[in-house]
Design an enzyme around this catalytic site. Structure first.
Site, PDB file in Angstrom:
ATOM      1  CG  ASP A 289      38.952  38.492  42.529  1.00  0.00           C
ATOM      2  OD1 ASP A 289      37.768  38.249  42.239  1.00  0.00           O
ATOM      3  OD2 ASP A 289      39.681  37.699  43.139  1.00  0.00           O
TER       4      ASP A 289
ATOM      5  CG  ASP B  11      32.805  31.473  49.202  1.00  0.00           C
ATOM      6  OD1 ASP B  11      32.388  31.468  48.028  1.00  0.00           O
ATOM      7  OD2 ASP B  11      33.439  32.429  49.690  1.00  0.00           O
TER       8      ASP B  11
END
Lengths: 255, 206
Positions: free
Chosen positions: A14, A133
């Site tokens: 990230d 997701d």
């Protein structure tokens, strides 16, 4: 369909405003926040691919990401995907030209599915990764797609969306189970298997990895082509060379 | 010691160029005939469609330059589409004539049997173990991304294969001309070693 390709191990980084965020704990890093250095280490350790998720919220942060991609491309010898903040074909072009091999799209693709077909036509399906997701919806008895980093239910069924993404020209699906994510109880085998059985494009399973056998299970029972994880690699809970050795010894085709 | 990386508007040359530099050689991204022919080695990269690439090479006159380089002494390496272009013709979206430096055709994978494109890490098997391109190396996985593959006419030009439902050409070579279907610059340590072996050949010629 038979698959003779090696199963891939993919660490995910990230990145915010050009810096790695969320749990990086490498003792041998000079600069724990430098995505380029971390990427190079994963490359040396035998990672088969990398994913950068850009979570910058600002225009400046996004511009910084392009610089990170450029530097990374010069430092590593494996393919890498960049996702986050890509909402236009021009964004894809910028990232690909900077040296990324693939583009990941999530919310933008749900909002505008044509982005998948446009990207595939322009750059080739092999460049287009659709990130999904998914969370189990009890009322439906199946999984629902969430957008905006898992905050917003989309009303889309994950299986339908996976099929649609493939039809539009996605080259790969990065499938994150929000139910399993962060639990370290293992990948969501049911979800992964359901999507793998439905589409013919490769599936990268994500969310829930805690042990080496979790990867074994997702590759065998889950039929995933790749396994992605973040914290367990960053914190060295699992070292990539050990993981690959373990999988090899259990008969999984590994590089 | 400069290695010319031919720039004809196809694909990302940055990764190849950086890989060459990391191995300690000067990389020169160029479309200039003089610079290409004066280089110690030449790399023809390429991503995209065969027909477009040939059209672009012809428009810029680089097709003749690549043939000239191949006919000379300097080692030449085609990567991915760059390797396919070295051959006589391709059937990608109709028939297209290639550079014709090596005899053979570029054909599509038998669809239905396996996923196309052939994308990912697949194991390279050395057919001609004694080729200088494999010196000191063991067989291993390299990274492929392609929907078409090469059928060389001469068995002797085939240096390595990979198994994707059938034997797929991985590395070719004849004289000073080499080709790799996979991306050595994206293939980890083995990829870099193969590229290094090619670059070592550019020194041997001098």
């Amino acid at each position: 369909m038979r698959n003779v390709l090696a199963k891939r191990i993919i660490p995910c980084l990230d990145v915010k405003d050009g810096r790695v965020v969320k749990g990086v704990n490498f003792v041998n890093l000079r600069d724990a926040g430098d995505p380029v250095e971390l990427a190079a280490i994963y490359d040396q350790e035998g990672a088969d691919e990398l994913v950068f998720l850009d979570i910058s919220a600002s225009v400046e942060g996004r511009a910084t990401m392009v610089e990170v991609v450029k530097k990374t491309a010069g430092e590593i010898t494996i393919p890498f995907t960049v996702g986050g903040g890509i909402s236009h074909v021009d964004d894809m072009k910028r990232i690909l030209r900077a040296g990324a091999d693939k583009i990941g799209m999530n919310t933008a693709a749900v909002k505008n599915p044509q982005l998948i077909s446009e990207g595939a036509r322009k750059f080739g399906s092999q460049c287009i990764v659709v990130a999904i997701d998914a969370r189990f919806n009890e009322a439906w008895g199946e999984w629902e797609v969430y957008t905006h980093g898992g905050r917003t239910p989309s009303g889309l069924r994950a299986l339908d969306w996976a099929k649609e993404a493939e039809k539009l020209g996605a080259g790969e699906i990065l499938l994150t189970s929000m139910d399993a994510d962060g639990t370290k109880d293992g990948f969501d085998i049911r979800l992964t298997r359901a999507v793998s059985d439905l589409v013919t494009i490769p599936i990268i399973a994500s969310g829930g990895a805690g042990t080496k056998d979790h990867f074994y299970n997702v590759f065998t029972e889950g039929k995933a082509d790749a396994g992605l994880a973040a914290t367990i690699f960053h914190y060295k809970e699992i070292a990539i060379p050990d993981l690959k050795q373990h999988l090899k010894s259990r008969g999984v085709e590994i590089r | 010691m400069a290695i010319a990386i031919i720039d004809y508007g196809m694909g990302n040359l940055h990764s190849v160029s950086k890989a060459v530099e990391r191995l300690g050689y000067e990389a020169l991204i160029t479309a200039d005939r003089g610079a290409i022919l004066a280089a110690d080695g030449v790399i023809l990269p390429g991503v995209g469609a065969f027909g477009d690439a040939m059209a672009s090479l012809r428009e810029t006159g680089l097709d003749a330059v690549v043939r000239e380089a191949a006919a000379g002494e300097q080692p030449l390496l085609g990567i991915c589409l760059g390797m396919q272009l070295l051959f006589s013709e391709s059937e990608e979206h109709g028939k297209h004539e290639g550079l014709g430096i090596l005899p053979g055709t570029v054909v599509r994978f038998d669809s239905g049997k396996l996923k196309v494109p052939h994308m990912g890490w697949n194991k390279l098997s050395f057919v001609q173990q004694d080729s200088p391109i494999f010196t000191g190396l063991e067989e291993g996985h390299v990274y492929f991304v392609h929907s078409y593959h090469v059928k060389p006419e001469r068995q002797g030009d085939l240096l390595a294969t990979t198994d994707y439902g059938e034997d797929v050409t991985g590395v070719v070579g004849r004289g000073n001309v080499y080709g790799m279907q996979f991306h050595p610059e994206k293939s980890g340590e083995l990829g870099m070693s193969l590229l290094r072996n090619f670059l070592l050949l550019t020194e041997a010629k001098n």
